[in-house]
Design a protein around this motif. Structure first.
Motif, short mmCIF file in Angstrom:
data_model
loop_
_atom_site.label_atom_id
_atom_site.label_comp_id
_atom_site.label_asym_id
_atom_site.label_seq_id
_atom_site.Cartn_x
_atom_site.Cartn_y
_atom_site.Cartn_z
N GLY A 162 0.80 -1.21 0.00
CA GLY A 162 0.00 0.00 0.00
C GLY A 162 0.84 1.27 0.00
N LEU A 163 1.90 1.28 0.81
CA LEU A 163 2.77 2.45 0.86
C LEU A 163 3.47 2.66 -0.48
N GLY A 164 3.99 1.56 -1.04
CA GLY A 164 4.69 1.68 -2.31
C GLY A 164 3.76 2.02 -3.46
N LEU A 165 2.63 1.30 -3.54
CA LEU A 165 1.68 1.52 -4.62
C LEU A 165 1.02 2.89 -4.50
N GLY A 166 0.71 3.29 -3.27
CA GLY A 166 0.11 4.60 -3.06
C GLY A 166 1.03 5.72 -3.52
N GLY A 167 2.33 5.59 -3.20
CA GLY A 167 3.30 6.59 -3.66
C GLY A 167 3.39 6.63 -5.17
N ALA A 168 3.33 5.46 -5.81
CA ALA A 168 3.39 5.40 -7.27
C ALA A 168 2.14 6.04 -7.89
N VAL A 169 0.99 5.79 -7.28
CA VAL A 169 -0.25 6.39 -7.79
C VAL A 169 -0.20 7.91 -7.68
N LEU A 170 0.33 8.41 -6.56
CA LEU A 170 0.42 9.86 -6.36
C LEU A 170 1.38 10.52 -7.34
N ALA A 171 2.24 9.73 -7.95
CA ALA A 171 3.17 10.30 -8.93
C ALA A 171 2.46 10.66 -10.23
N VAL A 172 1.27 10.08 -10.45
CA VAL A 172 0.57 10.32 -11.71
C VAL A 172 -0.82 10.92 -11.52
N VAL A 173 -1.38 10.86 -10.30
CA VAL A 173 -2.70 11.44 -10.05
C VAL A 173 -2.63 12.31 -8.80
#
Length: 408
Positions: A162-173
């Motif tokens: 969740g921490l890793g995927l959430g950070g990746a999502v915030l990089a594009v949205v």
């Protein structure tokens, strides 16, 4: 729904996953933890962007935990009154509301955002009580213990993802979009639980017909008045509280060494990584008696690596120490059998809600206390002090942490 089995027999992960309701429950927990991580991350980023206040951004990390104390104290008797699929499904739907509301209306006042999350968080102990009480109904003997280990692995693994995927999502949205994803994940979890667990029978309920608040308060009082149950609850709570206190100082520790903030992310992930590996090893390679005999040594060893922080280790060494500490977090697996056996039938669901409430309450209180200690003795010294308190609390609770071994 439970399958009778030799309580001392060693089992396998495959045997745990045979029953479809167990797979549904595990999937529901995965989606719940994932949505919760997304919500915390998205809300913290949004609040910081709106206020530029590190304090308010930090408060958002705790707003989903503190209110759970009230829900745990006042509402957990619901878990023993209604069918598990209804309690779990509606709890998740309510928990999804803040992410969806804030995601759709990111211009809400910050105070309103925090209130929304805090109010919804009060239902979390009810969800935990129902899901925790359901598992021993579905699994018996060592299957249950291994099932609890798997839930711990799911929680730790999903936290990392969740921490890793959430950070990746915030990089594009933007952060509001991540909050919508969080709410959607929790909503899907509610639908999955409502449909996948609808055929699971209701838990055995207490014969008393008091109101929800009175029944919750009375039930919690009765559970805590039982010395055996109280000792086992404290054994699960107290060492973990002090570890959380040390964990809350990781960002400050990195800053105190003049390191880049990116180093904090690696250290924050170190403890969950250790927890995941430790749960896997205990569940896959240890027999029931071995897990029970390891409960006390692991609880003591949980705090020992933290003592080294008094010496100010560099980040690689600090990461290794936190992984080592995390490996020992599975100490509670060794007392799960006796904990379930100690619970009265009509209070089983509520007992799991109380266990979660006490854990969350202590985890909400220990960080500010650890922070205050860090002001007085320094960050490394405070983390070491938390480690010492872990060791001392484990020794003080050595009786409940040394259950009578199951025969093999």
């Amino acid at each position: 729904m439970g399958t009778t089995t030799d309580r001392s027999a060693r089992t396998s992960y495959r045997s745990v996953l045979v029953a479809r309701p167990v797979r549904v429950l595990f999937g529901t927990v995965f989606l719940y933890v994932l949505g919760f991580q997304f919500e915390i991350l998205g809300l913290a980023v949004l609040v910081y962007a709106r206020t530029s206040s590190p304090l308010l951004s930090a408060v958002t990390f705790g707003v989903g935990f503190g209110p759970q104390v009230f829900g745990g104290a006042l509402l957990t008797s619901l878990a023993d009154r209604f069918s598990p699929h209804l309690v779990i499904a509606w709890g998740l739907v309510v928990r999804a509301a803040p992410g969806i509301a804030i995601g759709l209306a990111p211009g809400l006042p910050v105070a309103a955002m925090l209130v929304l999350v805090g109010v919804a968080a009060t239902v979390a102990p009810v969800f935990t009580a129902a899901s925790g009480g359901l598992l021993p109904q579905l699994l018996e003997g060592d299957r249950y213990v291994l099932g609890r280990s798997m839930l711990s692995m799911i929680g730790s693994g999903t936290q990392i993802v969740g921490l890793g995927l959430g950070g990746a999502v915030l990089a594009v949205v933007a952060a509001p979009d991540l909050l919508l994803v969080a709410g959607g994940s929790l909503l899907v979890a509610g639908v999955v639980a409502g449909s996948g667990l609808r055929h699971v029978g209701r838990l055995p309920a207490s014969a008393e017909q008091l109101g929800v608040l009175r029944s919750s308060l009375r039930g919690n009082g009765e559970l805590l008045a039982d010395g055996r149950v109280r000792g086992l609850l404290l054994a699960q709570w107290v060492p973990a509280w002090f570890v959380t206190g040390a964990e809350s100082l990781i960002v400050s520790y990195v800053g105190s060494r003049g390191e880049a903030a990116t180093g904090a992310g690696v250290l924050l992930a170190s403890l969950p990584v250790g927890m995941l590996v430790g749960a896997l090893v205990l569940g896959r390679f240890c027999r029931p008696r071995t897990r029970e005999r390891l409960a006390l040594p692991l609880a003591i060893a949980l705090g020992l690596p933290l003592l080294v922080f008094a010496l100010g280790p560099n980040l690689p060494v600090a990461g290794a120490l936190l992984v080592t500490s995390g490996l020992c977090c599975g100490y509670g697996t060794g007392i799960q059998r006796i904990f379930v056996d100690s619970l009265p039938e009509g209070r089983r669901g509520q007992a799991f809600g109380l266990a979660s409430t006490g854990m969350m309450g202590g985890q909400g209180l220990s960080p500010p206390l650890a922070g205050a200690l860090a002001v007085a003795v320094g960050v490394g010294g405070a983390m070491a002090a938390c480690g010492a308190l872990v060791v001392l609390s484990a020794l003080a609770l050595r009786h409940p942490l040394s259950p009578e071994p199951s025969a093999e």
